[in-house]
Write an enzyme that holds these catalytic residues in place. Structure first.
Site, PDB file in Angstrom:
ATOM      1  N   HIS A 359       0.793  -1.233   0.000  1.00  0.00           N
ATOM      2  CA  HIS A 359       0.000   0.000   0.000  1.00  0.00           C
ATOM      3  C   HIS A 359       0.820   1.275   0.000  1.00  0.00           C
ATOM      4  O   HIS A 359       0.264   2.364   0.104  1.00  0.00           O
ATOM      5  CB  HIS A 359      -0.936   0.042   1.209  1.00  0.00           C
ATOM      6  CG  HIS A 359      -1.957  -1.042   1.203  1.00  0.00           C
ATOM      7  ND1 HIS A 359      -3.235  -0.858   0.723  1.00  0.00           N
ATOM      8  CD2 HIS A 359      -1.876  -2.325   1.597  1.00  0.00           C
ATOM      9  CE1 HIS A 359      -3.910  -1.992   0.840  1.00  0.00           C
ATOM     10  NE2 HIS A 359      -3.108  -2.901   1.360  1.00  0.00           N
ATOM     11  N   LYS A 547      -8.193  14.045   4.385  1.00  0.00           N
ATOM     12  CA  LYS A 547      -7.300  12.882   4.344  1.00  0.00           C
ATOM     13  C   LYS A 547      -6.270  13.072   5.441  1.00  0.00           C
ATOM     14  O   LYS A 547      -6.177  14.147   6.026  1.00  0.00           O
ATOM     15  CB  LYS A 547      -6.601  12.798   2.981  1.00  0.00           C
ATOM     16  CG  LYS A 547      -5.940  14.130   2.585  1.00  0.00           C
ATOM     17  CD  LYS A 547      -5.322  14.110   1.199  1.00  0.00           C
ATOM     18  CE  LYS A 547      -6.312  14.138   0.072  1.00  0.00           C
ATOM     19  NZ  LYS A 547      -6.497  12.850  -0.576  1.00  0.00           N
ATOM     20  N   ARG A 548      -5.477  12.021   5.735  1.00  0.00           N
ATOM     21  CA  ARG A 548      -4.423  12.209   6.721  1.00  0.00           C
ATOM     22  C   ARG A 548      -3.508  13.357   6.316  1.00  0.00           C
ATOM     23  O   ARG A 548      -3.325  13.632   5.128  1.00  0.00           O
ATOM     24  CB  ARG A 548      -3.608  10.906   6.863  1.00  0.00           C
ATOM     25  CG  ARG A 548      -4.271   9.886   7.741  1.00  0.00           C
ATOM     26  CD  ARG A 548      -4.538  10.410   9.134  1.00  0.00           C
ATOM     27  NE  ARG A 548      -3.308  10.474   9.892  1.00  0.00           N
ATOM     28  CZ  ARG A 548      -2.954   9.590  10.817  1.00  0.00           C
ATOM     29  NH1 ARG A 548      -3.752   8.600  11.129  1.00  0.00           N
ATOM     30  NH2 ARG A 548      -1.812   9.713  11.456  1.00  0.00           N
ATOM     31  N   LYS A 553       0.898  14.630   0.577  1.00  0.00           N
ATOM     32  CA  LYS A 553      -0.476  14.910   0.149  1.00  0.00           C
ATOM     33  C   LYS A 553      -0.697  16.396  -0.126  1.00  0.00           C
ATOM     34  O   LYS A 553      -1.703  16.796  -0.682  1.00  0.00           O
ATOM     35  CB  LYS A 553      -1.469  14.401   1.203  1.00  0.00           C
ATOM     36  CG  LYS A 553      -1.448  12.868   1.361  1.00  0.00           C
ATOM     37  CD  LYS A 553      -2.366  12.401   2.468  1.00  0.00           C
ATOM     38  CE  LYS A 553      -2.216  10.928   2.805  1.00  0.00           C
ATOM     39  NZ  LYS A 553      -2.937  10.040   1.853  1.00  0.00           N
ATOM     40  N   THR A 655      -8.475   6.537  -1.865  1.00  0.00           N
ATOM     41  CA  THR A 655      -9.836   5.997  -1.917  1.00  0.00           C
ATOM     42  C   THR A 655     -10.848   7.110  -1.623  1.00  0.00           C
ATOM     43  O   THR A 655     -11.971   7.056  -2.107  1.00  0.00           O
ATOM     44  CB  THR A 655     -10.023   4.839  -0.918  1.00  0.00           C
ATOM     45  OG1 THR A 655      -9.420   5.208   0.324  1.00  0.00           O
ATOM     46  CG2 THR A 655      -9.389   3.565  -1.432  1.00  0.00           C
ATOM     47  N   LYS A 659     -14.635   8.364  -3.340  1.00  0.00           N
ATOM     48  CA  LYS A 659     -15.868   8.688  -2.611  1.00  0.00           C
ATOM     49  C   LYS A 659     -16.414  10.039  -3.057  1.00  0.00           C
ATOM     50  O   LYS A 659     -17.619  10.201  -3.272  1.00  0.00           O
ATOM     51  CB  LYS A 659     -15.600   8.700  -1.093  1.00  0.00           C
ATOM     52  CG  LYS A 659     -15.234   7.324  -0.549  1.00  0.00           C
ATOM     53  CD  LYS A 659     -14.627   7.390   0.863  1.00  0.00           C
ATOM     54  CE  LYS A 659     -13.877   6.080   1.140  1.00  0.00           C
ATOM     55  NZ  LYS A 659     -12.962   6.181   2.297  1.00  0.00           N
TER      56      LYS A 659
HETATM   57  C1  26W Z   1       4.250   1.046   9.983  1.00  0.00           C
HETATM   58  C2  26W Z   1       3.670   2.381   9.744  1.00  0.00           C
HETATM   59  C3  26W Z   1       2.674   2.331   8.630  1.00  0.00           C
HETATM   60  C4  26W Z   1       1.336   2.100   8.895  1.00  0.00           C
HETATM   61  C5  26W Z   1       0.416   2.047   7.849  1.00  0.00           C
HETATM   62  C6  26W Z   1       3.093   2.503   7.338  1.00  0.00           C
HETATM   63  C7  26W Z   1       2.188   2.455   6.302  1.00  0.00           C
HETATM   64  C8  26W Z   1       0.852   2.223   6.553  1.00  0.00           C
HETATM   65  C9  26W Z   1      -0.166   2.146   5.432  1.00  0.00           C
HETATM   66  C10 26W Z   1       0.350   1.240   4.352  1.00  0.00           C
HETATM   67  C11 26W Z   1      -0.482   3.528   4.929  1.00  0.00           C
HETATM   68  C12 26W Z   1      -1.721   3.570   4.100  1.00  0.00           C
HETATM   69  O1  26W Z   1      -2.820   3.636   4.636  1.00  0.00           O
HETATM   70  N1  26W Z   1      -1.577   3.564   2.777  1.00  0.00           N
HETATM   71  C13 26W Z   1      -2.695   3.897   1.921  1.00  0.00           C
HETATM   72  O2  26W Z   1      -3.372   2.724   1.533  1.00  0.00           O
HETATM   73  C14 26W Z   1      -4.538   3.049   0.789  1.00  0.00           C
HETATM   74  C15 26W Z   1      -5.282   1.762   0.528  1.00  0.00           C
HETATM   75  O3  26W Z   1      -4.612   1.000  -0.413  1.00  0.00           O
HETATM   76  C16 26W Z   1      -4.185   3.786  -0.472  1.00  0.00           C
HETATM   77  O4  26W Z   1      -5.373   4.154  -1.135  1.00  0.00           O
HETATM   78  C17 26W Z   1      -3.369   5.029  -0.148  1.00  0.00           C
HETATM   79  O5  26W Z   1      -2.925   5.636  -1.348  1.00  0.00           O
HETATM   80  C18 26W Z   1      -2.191   4.656   0.713  1.00  0.00           C
HETATM   81  O6  26W Z   1      -1.497   5.817   1.141  1.00  0.00           O
END
Ligand code: 26W
Length: 816
Positions: A359, A547-548, A553, A655, A659
């Site tokens: 992701h 968004k975050r 971003k 995503t 929406k």
């Molecule tokens: C370990 C720290 C950490 C925690 C969570 C690193 C990375 C993440 C996730 C992978 C971050 C995340 O939410 N990524 C998002 O995933 C979505 C679903 O596929 C995508 O639509 C977003 O573009 C992507 O940033």
């Protein structure tokens, strides 16, 4: 389509009143709002339970493959309304509430929101659960039952303040405890090896045991009989470590075991952009992964007997990013140590059972655990990782003889770290990206060398969203209009929304579409007044970035542009533009200082604009506090412009973008992630694309050819806005120096403006000009808005799940 409500209005009324009587010993008139909420939830839950029993039996009898979807986050949002919707019971309940004098909106607010996720990854998992159940696919979501979800955000003096989210405080109406499925998970300790009868036996000694207890949350399918569950694992200390019954000598150890169990599931880590090798996080990942695997093996044995050599035929484990990646060595361990498998047999089963989705390509987000931590905390897992690494490197050596650098890049263990992504790529049977562009980047860059060795594993399946929550539930007005126009087949076939396309030419339809949007803006404004005492005029253009908060971003691009707009208005008494309300919704990770500073900057610009009499008539900037699923449900249906500004290549998919599109907002965005496919679906005339393309961004990073200072010198408007960052216009001088410095000079030797804010500023400004001009032409705008809804069907998660199933999982739909 035939819709089957289970209860009539009269039955609903009777059951609510009956619940209050039996559970609370009170009448409806005497009940508190929370008691009424719980009574209503309980009536819904009864109906779901009846279905769950039947579904479980049918799935068992069908004897087919099952999916275990492991994710450290599930951002489910509230359940009451979505369950009502899926049971096709909304109108029966609505009517019953009306007759009982219950205010539905008040009631819905009583439900605590499970915020067990940070952002995109967790919300995707939740959308997938809805589509899996709706498509009758047997699946279990598996995660951690965090006691505290993602922090609640407040804005105090323009700055983010984090408060705890104690979501379980008043009980959880939806969960079903399943203590009979509890298992033990072991941490720390040491290994004893002995060779007997020609085999190596490994014994794990002096470990710290924790009991994993599951709580299941049912997930209903839409208008069918399917119910899956989200299994949330909670930790408790083993009974044998009860302090009271423990001898003096081991009191200390008993305390430690209790402490471990108590902290393990306490809180969700609020970082989704930056990886830190914290021991507790590693424990959380291993805890729910091991518990899930032990449980699925027990379940398999109950149904298929004790021989696990064909486990992979009945079970597929999907790992949502690398966080549950320890499923790979853990399954090896369980098969070898508990089931007597040889290495080769265990490896065969594992490599045919685990599928992995990536992701993010941001290197600071990739999981790399310190080897020492893995060795001391999970000694047996570490030992297995060493052997997996040895075999992988041996294989790579055959392919790339002598190329040590390349092999080290691909290794599981290198530079004293455990590289989780390499583990997952090497040992899963499927590796996939979340949009076309992201899938390509994985192949040509992030996992380039793996792609050379094992190209058949790679695929890209574009993310999707459940249009039932994000359109039917969140936007009932638009849903009613759509159903009136094209019937209700779109409820289960989102691509039928395309039938709206010709209605762009229908003036009456355009007018209705616009009226719905205005009503949704009004609803949002009232909601904002209730929550943060600040509304907006529903006749202005509602422009949203939610968004975050992350530098990639580029909320800063949006905020700088607003400052430029402010300057134009202040400079020119005749400056005219359609009035806009710009809403930001964003949580910053508590330790991400720069992201928090950007929030402060946005609020400072907001105040500056609000203080100017003329500017405040044309522009209003609202920072929406505590952006979360239920806020999104009010915000997104009201939006007219959706800002998707990530530096190309950085947003794997997005995503939220989907929406907004589905709810008829136009997008201003870069050609990044799924925006690329949105552009293709809706046509360039219905979207505002700006900024550097992926190829150009990659060239800039590769060649260091971009000079932020050139933009600064040549663009007077940008230079002025940036100067205002530091000259005391916005805050005491000095507060925003860091932002200024990073844009112009870069951080610790890195390039200036690493996210290309200044580089894309000109093209962003031009796109914004076109937007303001187009918004004045209401007819044109409505045509474009309708096209966006009409072309959004391919972004339904039903399509995503069908693709996962056809290409990766191969589950048979359950039928009974
Ligand atoms: C370990 C720290 C950490 C925690 C969570 C690193 C990375 C993440 C996730 C992978 C971050 C995340 O939410 N990524 C998002 O995933 C979505 C679903 O596929 C995508 O639509 C977003 O573009 C992507 O940033």
């Amino acid at each position: 389509m035939q819709q089957h409500a289970l209860l009539t209005k009269e039955e609903v009324k009777k059951s609510i009143v009956g619940k209050l009587q039996r559970h609370n010993g009170c009448s409806l008139a005497e009940a508190t709002p929370n008691q009424i909420y719980k009574a209503v939830a309980s009536t819904i839950r009864d109906q779901i339970m009846a279905k769950l029993v039947a579904a479980r039996r049918a799935i068992r009898e069908a004897n087919g493959r099952r999916l275990y979807y492991l994710s450290v986050e599930f951002l489910m949002g509230r359940s009451l309304l979505s369950n009502m919707l899926n049971l096709c019971a909304t109108s029966a309940y609505r009517e019953a509430f009306a007759e009982l004098g219950i205010d539905m909106e008040d009631l819905l607010r009583e439900e605590p929101e499970p915020g067990l996720g940070n952002g995109g990854l967790g919300r995707l998992a939740a959308c997938f659960m809805d589509s899996l159940a709706t498509l009758n696919l047997p699946a279990m979501g598996c995660t951690i039952r965090y006691e505290y979800g993602l922090f609640r955000q407040r804005i105090v003096d323009g700055q983010q303040v984090e408060l705890p989210d104690n979501w379980l405080e008043h009980g959880n109406s939806w969960e079903i405890p399943a203590p009979e499925d509890s298992v033990e998970v072991r941490f720390g300790g040491r290994l004893e090896e002995d060779w007997s009868s020609g085999e190596l036996h490994v014994r794990h000694m002096d470990y710290t045991p924790v009991i994993a207890v599951p709580y299941d949350m049912p997930v209903t399918g839409y208008d069918n009989d399917m119910v899956n569950v989200l299994r949330m694992w909670s930790a408790r200390a083993p009974k044998s470590f009860d302090l009271a019954s423990f001898g003096r000598g081991n009191y200390q150890q008993a305390l430690e075991v209790r402490g471990m169990a108590e902290v393990l599931c306490k809180v969700l880590y609020p970082e989704d952009d930056h990886f830190e090798g914290k021991q507790l996080r590693l424990s959380q990942h291993y805890f729910f992964t091991s518990a899930t695997l032990q449980f699925l093996i027990a379940e398999y044995k109950r149904e298929h007997g004790d021989d696990l050599h064909r486990l992979h035929e009945k079970v597929v484990i999907h790992i949502n990013d690398t966080h549950p990646g320890l499923a790979i060595p853990e399954m090896m361990r369980l098969l070898m140590d508990n089931e007597g498998f040889s290495w080769e047999d265990a490896e065969y089963v594992v490599t045919h059972m685990v599928a992995y989705t990536n992701h993010t390509i941001l290197s600071e987000a990739l999981e790399r655990w310190p080897e020492d931590l893995m060795r001391t905390h999970l000694p047996r897992i570490y030992q297995i990782l060493q052997e997996m690494n040895r075999r992988l490197c041996e294989r790579l050596w055959q392919r790339f003889p002598g190329d040590w650098d390349r092999i080290a890049q691909m290794a599981i263990l290198a530079y004293n770290q455990v590289h989780m992504a390499n583990l997952c790529v090497a040992y899963s049977y499927s590796v996939n990206g979340v949009s076309k562009l992201h899938g390509d980047i994985l192949k040509r860059s992030t996992f380039h060398d793996f792609h050379l060795v094992m190209p058949e594993k790679f695929s890209a399946i574009t993310n999707g969203i459940t249009h039932r929550r994000w359109l039917m539930l969140a936007n009932p007005r638009l849903s009613a209009l759509i159903t009136e126009a094209i019937g209700d087949k779109w409820h289960t076939d989102a691509e039928a929304l395309r039938e709206l396309l010709p209605l762009r030419e229908d003036a009456a339809f355009r007018e209705s579409f616009a009226r719905v949007k205005r009503e949704n803006k009004l609803r949002l404004s009232q909601w904002l007044i209730l929550n943060q005492r600040e509304g907006f005029d529903p006749d202005c253009l509602l422009d949203v970035q939610a968004k975050r908060l992350h530098e990639y971003k580029r909320q800063l691009l949006n905020a700088l542009h607003l400052l430029v707009l402010y300057n134009r208005i202040v400079d020119n008494p005749d400056y005219d533009m359609p009035p806009r309300c710009v809403i930001f919704g964003a949580k910053a990770s508590p330790g991400y200082r720069r992201a928090k500073l950007i929030i402060r900057f946005i609020n400072a610009v907001s105040d500056l604009v609000a203080r100017h009499p003329r500017a405040s008539k044309l522009l209003k900037i609202i920072f929406l506090e505590n952006y979360c699923v239920s806020a999104a449900e009010v915000l997104i249906p009201a939006a007219e412009l959706s800002q998707q500004l990530s530096t190309a290549t950085k947003e794997a998919s997005g995503t939220g973008n989907m929406k907004f599109m589905m709810n008829g907002a136009l997008t201003i965005g870069t050609l990044d992630g799924a925006n690329v496919e949105m552009d293709a679906a809706v046509g360039r005339e219905n979207i505002y694309i700006f900024g550097a393309r992926a190829g150009e961004v990659e060239a800039i990073y590769a060649g260091n050819t971009y000079q932020a200072s050139t933009v600064f010198e040549n663009n007077q408007e940008i230079r002025r806005a940036m100067t205002q960052m530091i000259d005391g216009t916005l805050a005491e001088a000095g507060v925003f120096n860091e932002l200024y410095h990073s844009l112009l000079f870069g951080d610790h030797g890195g390039m200036a403006d690493p996210y290309l804010v200044l580089k894309d500023f000109g093209s962003y400004t031009m796109a914004q000009k076109r937007i303001s001009a187009d918004y004045r032409n209401a007819d044109k705008w409505q045509r474009m808005a309708i096209a966006n809804t009409a072309c959004s069907g391919i972004f339904a998660s039903d399509r995503t799940i069908r693709e996962y199933n056809d290409n990766i999982w191969h589950l048979a739909p359950a039928r009974w």
